[in-house]
Design an enzyme around this catalytic site. Structure first.
Site, PDB file in Angstrom:
ATOM      1  N   HIS A  32      15.503  12.621 -21.696  1.00 33.14           N
ATOM      2  CA  HIS A  32      15.593  12.424 -23.147  1.00 33.14           C
ATOM      3  C   HIS A  32      14.306  13.024 -23.698  1.00 33.14           C
ATOM      4  CE1 HIS A  32      18.995   9.303 -23.512  1.00 33.14           C
ATOM      5  NE2 HIS A  32      19.059   9.851 -22.320  1.00 33.14           N
ATOM      6  N   GLU A  51      27.905  15.410 -24.582  1.00 31.29           N
ATOM      7  CA  GLU A  51      28.470  14.442 -23.638  1.00 31.29           C
ATOM      8  C   GLU A  51      29.347  13.379 -24.291  1.00 31.29           C
ATOM      9  OE1 GLU A  51      25.506  11.626 -22.069  1.00 31.29           O
ATOM     10  OE2 GLU A  51      23.970  12.838 -23.053  1.00 31.29           O
ATOM     11  N   HIS A  85      25.176   2.595 -18.211  1.00 32.86           N
ATOM     12  CA  HIS A  85      24.012   2.819 -17.364  1.00 32.86           C
ATOM     13  C   HIS A  85      24.184   2.117 -16.016  1.00 32.86           C
ATOM     14  CE1 HIS A  85      21.333   3.704 -21.127  1.00 32.86           C
ATOM     15  NE2 HIS A  85      22.120   4.714 -20.799  1.00 32.86           N
ATOM     16  N   HIS A 136      28.225   5.553 -27.831  1.00 30.03           N
ATOM     17  CA  HIS A 136      26.945   6.250 -27.746  1.00 30.03           C
ATOM     18  C   HIS A 136      26.998   7.564 -28.518  1.00 30.03           C
ATOM     19  CE1 HIS A 136      28.475   9.167 -24.749  1.00 30.03           C
ATOM     20  NE2 HIS A 136      29.044   8.149 -24.133  1.00 30.03           N
ATOM     21  N   ASP A 158      27.121  10.895 -13.094  1.00 31.04           N
ATOM     22  CA  ASP A 158      26.129  11.380 -14.059  1.00 31.04           C
ATOM     23  C   ASP A 158      24.845  11.598 -13.270  1.00 31.04           C
ATOM     24  OD1 ASP A 158      24.250  11.773 -16.070  1.00 31.04           O
ATOM     25  OD2 ASP A 158      25.086  10.251 -17.388  1.00 31.04           O
ATOM     26  N   ASP A 198      21.121  17.686 -16.474  1.00 32.11           N
ATOM     27  CA  ASP A 198      21.835  16.447 -16.797  1.00 32.11           C
ATOM     28  C   ASP A 198      23.326  16.767 -16.918  1.00 32.11           C
ATOM     29  OD1 ASP A 198      22.553  13.926 -17.627  1.00 32.11           O
ATOM     30  OD2 ASP A 198      21.350  13.931 -19.458  1.00 32.11           O
ATOM     31  N   GLU A 250      29.776  15.843 -19.487  1.00 32.03           N
ATOM     32  CA  GLU A 250      28.478  16.223 -20.042  1.00 32.03           C
ATOM     33  C   GLU A 250      28.032  17.582 -19.523  1.00 32.03           C
ATOM     34  OE1 GLU A 250      23.955  14.375 -20.439  1.00 32.03           O
ATOM     35  OE2 GLU A 250      25.292  13.671 -18.846  1.00 32.03           O
ATOM     36  N   HIS A 272      21.489  14.580 -26.815  1.00 37.05           N
ATOM     37  CA  HIS A 272      20.050  14.299 -26.880  1.00 37.05           C
ATOM     38  C   HIS A 272      19.319  15.556 -26.442  1.00 37.05           C
ATOM     39  CE1 HIS A 272      19.835  13.909 -22.453  1.00 37.05           C
ATOM     40  NE2 HIS A 272      20.892  13.117 -22.526  1.00 37.05           N
ATOM     41  N   ARG A 305      33.410  10.422 -18.989  1.00 40.10           N
ATOM     42  CA  ARG A 305      32.392  11.152 -19.735  1.00 40.10           C
ATOM     43  C   ARG A 305      32.303  12.560 -19.147  1.00 40.10           C
ATOM     44  NH1 ARG A 305      28.800   7.695 -19.476  1.00 40.10           N
ATOM     45  NH2 ARG A 305      27.357   8.384 -17.856  1.00 40.10           N
ATOM     46  N   ASP A 333       0.822  -1.213   0.000  1.00 42.58           N
ATOM     47  CA  ASP A 333       0.000   0.000   0.000  1.00 42.58           C
ATOM     48  C   ASP A 333       0.857   1.264   0.000  1.00 42.58           C
ATOM     49  OD1 ASP A 333       1.044  -0.256   2.492  1.00 42.58           O
ATOM     50  OD2 ASP A 333      -0.826   0.078   3.586  1.00 42.58           O
ATOM     51  N   TYR A 342      35.575   4.837 -22.989  1.00 45.38           N
ATOM     52  CA  TYR A 342      35.398   3.758 -22.028  1.00 45.38           C
ATOM     53  C   TYR A 342      36.344   2.625 -22.439  1.00 45.38           C
ATOM     54  CZ  TYR A 342      31.304   6.699 -21.876  1.00 45.38           C
ATOM     55  OH  TYR A 342      30.470   7.801 -21.831  1.00 45.38           O
TER      56      TYR A 342
END
Length: 458
Positions: free
Chosen positions: A367, A400, A249, A356, A266, A277, A423, A360, A421, A44, A404
């Site tokens: 996104h 970004e 991710h 990647h 990130d 972001d 960004e 975006h 990375r 609940d 890697y």
């Protein structure tokens, strides 16, 4: 999300009027959007409610179980009708304040407001003798089913001179094109969200010392988001140390920070339904190793090249292409790729280390909505339908690039498990772009300076 409207209702009325103009070009009709419902997490206990972005964009109304009907005649002014939960003293004791239809009509500047329980009955009145119904097709099964039932009822009243709408049309494209160009109110909100997120990143950098855990750093981020007025994180924060940074991710956030590792964060907050972001990568120990710094500077230079390519008239893919050239040349210079630049680009050999895209759209969703394809591109005109659209002032996108480097054939030991990375968020301006997340340190010099402050404070 906040229970109270942040912006004046005129902001949302103006957006509804603009949408009505677009729908009039399609003959008019009735557009329907719902806010969404509270979703049970377990037993609940519910997840915190967050309104549907499209609905909130047009209303600013923060409650669940609400619906907007925008009645658009072929000519003339549209009428906005809001359906929301009725006032209920008992439920308000348990769950908190409800606006109710009477207050909502005044506070949110709609022409009419009714209880959500009356939606199906009122839909028969609203849809009768209209040209079309506009929905975000495929997004709300319950609303589509309710509309189908109303249409069936209306068709049964044909002998009474009542006609059902003859078309059900998708609303998404019109709204996506509107949301793609941000207005001043949206940009101001996004800048505020970025300031909060940048401060949180700096706090996380100061907290990320060897021996602590990734989740402790994540807690610093969340603390500073809420402390400074944002409702929540805009997405699940990535706090990835060492080899975890090579997982795009990564979500576990449970590893211990080690001396000599890099930490990739990130993370961004959401403010009044608008996302920020930001990604930063820095050394846990306070100083980059020689190999780490070499890779970092390649990524940073790639971002600078992408920023330079972000301007009105450029294609959406131009920043990505600019970043890829710099990243690929960097990989060749570091001897991680052993081939000429053009061959590496043509064969996409760089994708082993950069898999990647560079950008975006960003807005109410991380996104964000909006086509990346040029809407004017038509194959029959000799233009590829894959041609990316031109950037315009008011568009907001991330920039970004990253590298890697997992262990593998041809990877020297010093470069293994380096994941980087960087960004930032960019507003396209009339002459270029505004990097409005720049408060978070990203040059090697600025990161080392902040790390020295951390050491002094220890």
């Amino acid at each position: 999300m906040s229970r109270y409207p942040t912006n004046p209702p005129s902001i949302y009325a103006k957006r509804r009027a603009e949408l009505a103009k677009r729908l009039q070009k399609q003959g008019g009709g009735v557009a329907l959007l719902q806010s969404g419902v509270e979703v049970m997490r377990n037993r609940d206990s519910d997840y915190a409610f967050r309104s549907d972005s499209y609905f909130y964009y047009l209303t600013g109304f923060p409650e669940p179980e609400a619906c907007l009907a925008l009645v658009v005649p072929p000519r003339g002014d549209a009428k906005s009708v809001l359906f929301c939960r009725a006032k209920n003293e008992e439920r308000e004791i348990w769950d908190g304040f409800r606006f109710g239809p009477a207050v909502a009509q005044e506070r949110f500047a709609v022409h009419e407001a009714h209880a959500i329980d009356d939606l199906e009955e009122k839909l028969q009145e609203l849809l009768a003798n209209q040209n079309a119904v506009f929905l975000r097709l495929g997004q709300d099964d319950a609303l589509e089913q309710a509309v189908a039932e109303v249409l069936s009822t209306l068709r049964g009243q044909a002998r009474l001179g009542i006609a059902a709408p003859h078309a059900i049309l998708d609303l998404s494209h019109s709204l996506d094109e509107m949301r793609l160009i941000k207005d001043k109110t949206e940009l101001d909100t996004m800048r505020r969200a970025a300031r909060i997120s940048a401060q949180a990143h700096m706090a996380a950098m100061l907290a990320a010392t060897p021996g602590r855990y990734e989740y402790e750093v994540e807690a610093e981020l969340l603390y500073h988001f809420r402390k400074n007025g944002s409702e929540a994180a805009a997405y699940g924060s990535i706090v990835a140390s060492g080899a975890n940074a090579c997982v795009l991710h990564y979500r576990a956030n449970d590893a211990q920070l080690r001396e000599g590792d890099l930490l990739l964060i990130d993370a961004g907050c959401e403010l009044d339904c608008y996302a920020s972001d930001i990604t930063r990568t820095f050394p846990v120990s306070g100083t980059f190793s020689k190999a780490q710094q070499a890779v970092y500077e390649v990524v940073l230079n790639a971002q600078y090249a992408a920023i330079e390519a972000t301007k009105p008239g450029a294609r959406f893919n131009d920043p990505h292409n600019a970043a890829v050239v710099v990243l690929t040349q960097g990989l060749i210079d570091l001897k991680l790729l052993k081939m000429p630049l053009q061959e590496a680009l043509d064969t996409r050999a760089y994708q082993r280390f950069y898999m990647h895209r560079t950008s975006h759209w960003l807005g109410m969703d991380v996104h964000d909505c909006g086509s990346y394809r040029d809407p004017s591109a038509k194959p029959q005109d000799g233009v590829s339908h894959h041609t990316s659209r031109k950037l315009q002032a008011g568009m907001v996108l991330t920039i970004e690039p990253g590298l890697y480097i997992r262990p593998g054939k041809g990877v020297p030991k010093a470069f293994e498990n380096i994941g980087i990375r960087i960004e930032d968020d960019a507003i396209v301006t009339p002459k270029g772009c505004e990097i409005y997340t720049a408060d978070a340190p990203k040059t090697v010099q600025d990161i080392h300076a902040l790390m020295r402050e951390r050491k002094k404070a220890a």
